[in-house]
Design an enzyme around this catalytic site. Structure first.
Site, short mmCIF file in Angstrom:
data_model
loop_
_atom_site.label_atom_id
_atom_site.label_comp_id
_atom_site.label_asym_id
_atom_site.label_seq_id
_atom_site.Cartn_x
_atom_site.Cartn_y
_atom_site.Cartn_z
N ALA A 66 36.11 38.77 45.40
CA ALA A 66 36.15 37.36 45.80
C ALA A 66 37.19 36.67 44.93
O ALA A 66 37.53 37.17 43.85
CB ALA A 66 34.78 36.74 45.61
N GLU A 114 31.91 45.46 48.15
CA GLU A 114 30.81 45.03 49.02
C GLU A 114 31.23 44.99 50.49
O GLU A 114 30.45 45.30 51.38
CB GLU A 114 30.31 43.65 48.56
CG GLU A 114 29.60 43.72 47.21
CD GLU A 114 29.33 42.35 46.62
OE1 GLU A 114 30.32 41.60 46.40
OE2 GLU A 114 28.17 42.00 46.40
N GLU A 134 31.55 42.33 38.32
CA GLU A 134 31.13 40.93 38.19
C GLU A 134 30.58 40.59 36.82
O GLU A 134 30.75 39.47 36.34
CB GLU A 134 30.08 40.59 39.28
CG GLU A 134 30.64 40.46 40.68
CD GLU A 134 30.70 41.78 41.45
OE1 GLU A 134 30.54 42.84 40.83
OE2 GLU A 134 30.91 41.75 42.67
N1 COA Z 1 40.69 36.69 42.53
C1 COA Z 1 41.80 35.95 42.45
N2 COA Z 1 43.01 36.46 42.17
C2 COA Z 1 43.09 37.79 41.96
C3 COA Z 1 41.97 38.63 42.03
C4 COA Z 1 40.72 38.02 42.33
N3 COA Z 1 39.60 38.75 42.46
N4 COA Z 1 42.35 39.90 41.78
C5 COA Z 1 43.67 39.84 41.55
N5 COA Z 1 44.12 38.59 41.67
C6 COA Z 1 45.49 38.08 41.51
C7 COA Z 1 45.90 38.00 40.07
O1 COA Z 1 45.43 36.80 39.48
C8 COA Z 1 47.39 38.03 40.21
O2 COA Z 1 47.84 36.78 40.65
P1 COA Z 1 49.15 36.08 39.98
O3 COA Z 1 50.26 37.04 40.26
O4 COA Z 1 49.27 34.79 40.70
O5 COA Z 1 48.83 35.97 38.51
C9 COA Z 1 47.60 39.01 41.36
O6 COA Z 1 46.38 39.02 42.09
C10 COA Z 1 47.90 40.43 40.92
O7 COA Z 1 46.86 40.86 40.07
P2 COA Z 1 47.10 41.44 38.58
O8 COA Z 1 45.86 41.22 37.79
O9 COA Z 1 48.36 40.90 38.01
O10 COA Z 1 47.31 43.01 38.91
P3 COA Z 1 47.02 44.22 37.95
O11 COA Z 1 47.62 45.41 38.62
O12 COA Z 1 47.45 43.91 36.55
O13 COA Z 1 45.42 44.38 37.92
C11 COA Z 1 43.22 44.45 38.89
C12 COA Z 1 44.72 44.72 39.08
C13 COA Z 1 42.54 44.67 40.22
C14 COA Z 1 42.64 45.43 37.86
C15 COA Z 1 43.04 43.00 38.40
O14 COA Z 1 43.76 42.12 39.26
C16 COA Z 1 41.61 42.53 38.37
O15 COA Z 1 40.87 42.92 37.49
N6 COA Z 1 41.20 41.69 39.35
C17 COA Z 1 39.91 41.09 39.37
C18 COA Z 1 38.87 42.09 39.86
C19 COA Z 1 37.50 41.47 39.83
O16 COA Z 1 36.95 41.11 38.81
N7 COA Z 1 36.91 41.34 41.04
C20 COA Z 1 35.60 40.82 41.20
C21 COA Z 1 35.66 39.37 41.49
S1 COA Z 1 34.01 38.73 41.75
#
Ligand code: COA
Length: 260
Positions: A66, A114, A134
């Protein structure tokens, strides 16, 4: 219909629905979840669609969860509504009577995991990663993950994923039964298409009754489930497809199903 965050392509009775926010790793903001609901309502009544494949745009992510920038602003009451709305849309997918295949092409985290769990069949690319991170954000899965993951892979494994927030790779997801098959990324969509085509070539009434029968397993007792199975089996026996399928076998020819 035009969507802002989804692409929908229908060909040969198969719909490919792509979550399309690649710059945010296809994170599900409210708008996208609303669009998912609208899309599934439309696909449900679209007679040209037998099977749906869900995937994510780009090569990195299926859905990275999300949208955390929206979650960050929720208060308690809004959190409940947020969770209930997502749950209702994912339940719509789970209870969709046309088969839904998740083609998980990268990160499937939080709401992304999910979403895959709400689909009927999960295929993954070798680079796919699954997780319920989460707790790292001070929340718990809110789109049905605590329930569906636990039912699918058992409570010990689900607890480990939900409590540690650790990601697992595609081969581990396969080993524990979270995904049905794993393919090189370049083959994933072809394989998903192959499976969808195979299902689409069957009598669709039987396919839909089968989805309904399997889906009641967590809702009712074993005997109630068998009663439902018997009723749906009986409905099949009233269809033209049943006459055609059984006659074709006896006449040693291929069946020509009309979905009637
Ligand atoms: N919500 C909002 N934005 C998200 C996102 C999320 N769940 N997951 C990734 N993004 C965004 C990042 O903020 C980034 O945006 P920006 O370029 O404007 O800063 C873009 O997507 C790319 O993500 P980034 O984190 O730079 O890529 P990465 O390869 O370094 O890492 C992940 C990839 C998936 C490990 C990392 O993005 C992450 O941990 N995301 C969140 C996962 C999460 O906690 N999901 C559960 C949410 S309830």
């Amino acid at each position: 219909m035009e969507y802002k965050n989804l692409l929908i392509d229908v060909k040969d009775q198969i719909a490919i629905l792509t979550i399309n926010r690649p710059d945010k790793l296809n994170a599900l903001n409210k708008e996208t979840v609303v669009e998912l609901r609208t899309a599934f309502e439309a696909l449900g009544s679209n007679k040209d669609v037998n099977v749906v494949i869900i995937t994510g745009s780009g090569e990195k992510a299926f859905v990275a969860g999300a949208d955390i920038s929206e979650i960050n602003k929720l208060d308690m009451l809004e959190g409940k509504k947020f969770s209930e709305f997502g749950q209702s849309v994912f339940s719509l997918i789970e209870n969709f009577d046309k088969p839904v295949i998740a083609a998980v092409n990268g990160f499937a985290l939080g709401g992304g995991c999910e979403l895959a769990l709400s689909c009927h069949i999960r295929l993954a690319s070798e680079n796919a990663k699954f997780g319920q991170p989460e707790v790292n954000l001070g929340i718990i899965p809110g789109y049905g993950g605590t329930q569906r993951l636990t039912r699918l892979i058992n409570s010990g494994r689900a607890m480990e994923m939900i409590l540690t927030g650790d990601m697992i790779d595609a081969s581990e997801a396969f080993r524990i039964g979270l995904v049905n098959k794993v393919y090189p990324q370049s083959e994933l969509m072809n394989k998903a298409w192959e499976m969808a085509s195979k299902i689409s070539a069957k009598g669709q009434l039987a396919v839909r009754f089968a989805v309904q029968a399997v889906n009641v397993v967590d809702e009712v007792s074993s005997q109630q489930g068998q009663n439902i199975e018997a009723s749906l089996f009986a409905l099949c026996c009233g269809t033209e497809d049943f006459k055609e399928g059984t006659s074709a076998f006896l006449e040693k020819r291929k069946p020509l199903f009309k979905n009637k």
